[in-house]
Design a protein around this motif. Structure first.
Motif, PDB file in Angstrom:
ATOM      1  N   SER A  66       0.830  -1.199   0.000  1.00 51.54           N
ATOM      2  CA  SER A  66       0.000   0.000   0.000  1.00 51.54           C
ATOM      3  C   SER A  66       0.874   1.262   0.000  1.00 51.54           C
ATOM      4  CB  SER A  66      -0.878  -0.084   1.253  1.00 51.54           C
ATOM      5  OG  SER A  66      -1.621   1.055   1.407  1.00 51.54           O
ATOM      6  N   LYS A  67       1.962   1.197   0.750  1.00 51.90           N
ATOM      7  CA  LYS A  67       2.940   2.293   0.799  1.00 51.90           C
ATOM      8  C   LYS A  67       3.580   2.493  -0.588  1.00 51.90           C
ATOM      9  CE  LYS A  67       6.768   3.351   3.961  1.00 51.90           C
ATOM     10  NZ  LYS A  67       6.205   4.555   4.587  1.00 51.90           N
ATOM     11  N   LEU A 102       2.213   1.615  -3.504  1.00 55.69           N
ATOM     12  CA  LEU A 102       1.203   2.167  -4.414  1.00 55.69           C
ATOM     13  C   LEU A 102       0.984   3.654  -4.154  1.00 55.69           C
ATOM     14  CD1 LEU A 102      -1.476  -0.665  -4.467  1.00 55.69           C
ATOM     15  CD2 LEU A 102       0.178  -0.082  -6.255  1.00 55.69           C
ATOM     16  N   HIS A 103       1.011   4.019  -2.873  1.00 58.81           N
ATOM     17  CA  HIS A 103       0.854   5.441  -2.562  1.00 58.81           C
ATOM     18  C   HIS A 103       1.995   6.241  -3.191  1.00 58.81           C
ATOM     19  CE1 HIS A 103       1.123   8.968   0.404  1.00 58.81           C
ATOM     20  NE2 HIS A 103       0.100   9.188  -0.365  1.00 58.81           N
ATOM     21  N   SER A 104       3.225   5.744  -3.061  1.00 53.86           N
ATOM     22  CA  SER A 104       4.368   6.493  -3.603  1.00 53.86           C
ATOM     23  C   SER A 104       4.292   6.593  -5.130  1.00 53.86           C
ATOM     24  CB  SER A 104       5.696   5.887  -3.140  1.00 53.86           C
ATOM     25  OG  SER A 104       5.934   4.637  -3.737  1.00 53.86           O
ATOM     26  N   THR A 111       1.626   6.694  -6.897  1.00 51.26           N
ATOM     27  CA  THR A 111       0.542   7.624  -7.229  1.00 51.26           C
ATOM     28  C   THR A 111       0.953   9.065  -6.941  1.00 51.26           C
ATOM     29  OG1 THR A 111      -0.950   5.839  -6.561  1.00 51.26           O
ATOM     30  CG2 THR A 111      -1.955   7.964  -7.043  1.00 51.26           C
ATOM     31  N   VAL A 112       1.680   9.265  -5.850  1.00 48.10           N
ATOM     32  CA  VAL A 112       2.192  10.601  -5.541  1.00 48.10           C
ATOM     33  C   VAL A 112       3.137  11.055  -6.662  1.00 48.10           C
ATOM     34  CG1 VAL A 112       3.785  11.860  -4.021  1.00 48.10           C
ATOM     35  CG2 VAL A 112       1.939  10.475  -3.027  1.00 48.10           C
ATOM     36  N   ILE A 113       4.054  10.197  -7.036  1.00 51.34           N
ATOM     37  CA  ILE A 113       5.042  10.547  -8.062  1.00 51.34           C
ATOM     38  C   ILE A 113       4.369  10.803  -9.412  1.00 51.34           C
ATOM     39  CG2 ILE A 113       6.923   9.511  -9.453  1.00 51.34           C
ATOM     40  CD1 ILE A 113       8.121   8.542  -6.767  1.00 51.34           C
ATOM     41  N   LEU A 139      10.974   2.007  -6.406  1.00 50.77           N
ATOM     42  CA  LEU A 139      10.000   2.415  -5.391  1.00 50.77           C
ATOM     43  C   LEU A 139       9.682   1.251  -4.445  1.00 50.77           C
ATOM     44  CD1 LEU A 139       7.414   4.584  -7.373  1.00 50.77           C
ATOM     45  CD2 LEU A 139       9.346   5.330  -5.966  1.00 50.77           C
ATOM     46  N   SER A 178      -2.115   4.087   5.326  1.00 47.20           N
ATOM     47  CA  SER A 178      -1.472   4.091   4.030  1.00 47.20           C
ATOM     48  C   SER A 178      -2.508   3.876   2.913  1.00 47.20           C
ATOM     49  CB  SER A 178      -0.424   2.987   4.065  1.00 47.20           C
ATOM     50  OG  SER A 178       0.170   2.833   2.836  1.00 47.20           O
ATOM     51  N   HIS A 215      -3.456   6.477   0.052  1.00 48.15           N
ATOM     52  CA  HIS A 215      -3.458   6.075  -1.352  1.00 48.15           C
ATOM     53  C   HIS A 215      -4.777   6.481  -2.011  1.00 48.15           C
ATOM     54  CE1 HIS A 215      -3.761   2.856  -4.629  1.00 48.15           C
ATOM     55  NE2 HIS A 215      -2.899   3.740  -5.041  1.00 48.15           N
ATOM     56  N   THR A 228      -5.022  10.160  -2.722  1.00 50.38           N
ATOM     57  CA  THR A 228      -4.139  10.563  -3.820  1.00 50.38           C
ATOM     58  C   THR A 228      -4.699  10.104  -5.163  1.00 50.38           C
ATOM     59  OG1 THR A 228      -2.331  10.257  -2.247  1.00 50.38           O
ATOM     60  CG2 THR A 228      -1.722  10.689  -4.526  1.00 50.38           C
ATOM     61  N   TYR A 280       6.897  17.240  -0.658  1.00 53.70           N
ATOM     62  CA  TYR A 280       7.225  17.079  -2.080  1.00 53.70           C
ATOM     63  C   TYR A 280       6.286  17.948  -2.939  1.00 53.70           C
ATOM     64  CZ  TYR A 280       7.692  13.943  -6.297  1.00 53.70           C
ATOM     65  OH  TYR A 280       7.875  13.380  -7.535  1.00 53.70           O
ATOM     66  N   TYR A 334      13.037   9.291  -3.490  1.00 56.74           N
ATOM     67  CA  TYR A 334      12.671   9.787  -4.827  1.00 56.74           C
ATOM     68  C   TYR A 334      11.770  11.014  -4.782  1.00 56.74           C
ATOM     69  CZ  TYR A 334      14.854   5.433  -5.922  1.00 56.74           C
ATOM     70  OH  TYR A 334      15.770   4.417  -5.991  1.00 56.74           O
ATOM     71  N   TYR A 335      11.469  11.492  -3.584  1.00 50.25           N
ATOM     72  CA  TYR A 335      10.693  12.734  -3.443  1.00 50.25           C
ATOM     73  C   TYR A 335      11.686  13.886  -3.307  1.00 50.25           C
ATOM     74  CZ  TYR A 335       6.571   9.862  -2.163  1.00 50.25           C
ATOM     75  OH  TYR A 335       5.534   8.971  -2.143  1.00 50.25           O
TER      76      TYR A 335
END
Lengths: 222, 222
Positions: A38-39, A41-43, A45-47, A59, B38, B42, B45, B178, B200-201
């Protein structure tokens, strides 16, 4: 009438059990693997949301590093390889081969599309025995924007000269179907595990727990 | 020179311990609360990325429903209230009052900005005793787009007639910093727990584990 089926890969065609087993070698809590995924997938989506791009494997690794730090555990290169290496060797779910065969008989194109890198996608198709069964395949490497952002769905439609309403996305992730639905694709949810489809995401057009049944519905759709 | 400090609320100014304790009443696995949070982030986002908006409280509830279903547990209204009700009664971290006082002495404006609804934000400010200490405050209700999408940061800059390079966002969430950094704000990371800032942020301009020290650095910045 549906002419092409796009398939999500991880957890949709490929069974994540080896990944869960790998996490089980280092953590007793069964939610750790879910938290990590989940972490991750969140990253992604943020990126994607901030118009950047990073290889999904990197990631995955960053999320894993954080989970180990949070638990005061040392993440050696061997452990990293043990856990993340499973991604390349995920087996297809039992219902996948018959489902793809049915699509071939019906002369419907089969195109996997994934957030994984092109290199990972090639490895996964080869190891799972699916490579010869698909017509072509795409990684988000091609657009450098993760699903569920529109870039990927639009790219495949343009690249393959597909009409959105003759193209279905099959996925087990509600967020992926939500993005595809926004672009006008038909969406088919394959329920692989017990959870709730997010009630605030656009609903899928079709829903099944067995892929062959879902494919039969796709063949008869409209 | 920094003239205004925007503060994220949940986990940055407010301590989530009561929420963790509430999850502990229903789950033994300590990663469940992390998984739920998380999953919630998600979903916010994804929804923001697809240009939609839903009250953060509703998304919290949907994520909670899924976690209970995944664990074959019944989620009664009482349990829902017990867990999610804690959000309204989160205490401020110990270092918050002195930090805000230092900003007041330095004549720097204090503006909380949150993904929570306006109603939740008002309740949180009242219950934590922070309401009289802030100059104004904003929920993403105002723009109907979650952080870290640019809408919120841009809205506050315009609404308060602030220059981005004289405005700092203080947050414990790397993804929030970010997004703010992308809009040109100065960013200050308050490390509230052991984890990894996503490599990566975009990196924060300042980083501390105690809010008063972070505020001293903000006052002296540039």
């Amino acid at each position: 009438m549906i002419k092409t089926v796009l398939f999500d890969m991880n957890e949709t065609l490929l069974d994540l059990t080896p990944l869960k087993e790998a996490f089980g070698r280092y953590f007793q809590d069964k939610h750790v693997v879910k938290y990590w995924f989940s972490k991750l997938l969140h990253s992604s989506t943020v990126i994607g949301g901030l118009n950047d791009y990073v290889d999904f494997g990197k990631l995955s690794e960053a999320a894993l590093e954080s989970v180990f730090i949070e638990n005061d555990k040392e993440l050696t290169e061997d452990i990293k390889t043990d856990i993340l290496g499973t991604f390349k060797h995920l087996p297809a779910y039992d219902d996948v081969f018959e489902a793809l065969e049915r699509l071939k008989e019906a002369e419907i194109k089969i195109i996997p599309v994934t957030n994984s890198s092109n290199e990972m996608l090639e490895a996964q198709l080869a190891h799972s025995g699916l490579k010869d069964l698909v017509d072509t395949y795409y990684s988000v490497d091609a657009v450098e924007r993760f699903k569920p952002f529109k870039n990927m769905y639009q790219f495949v439609l343009e690249k393959e000269a597909l009409e959105a309403d003759e193209t279905v996305l099959v996925a087990t992730h509600d967020w992926d179907l939500y993005g595809a639905k926004k672009e006008g694709l038909v969406t088919a949810y394959i329920k692989r595990k017990k959870d709730q489809y997010n009630p605030y995401y656009l609903k899928p057009d079709l829903k099944e727990t067995h892929l062959v049944r879902l494919i039969e519905e796709i063949i008869q759709y409209k």
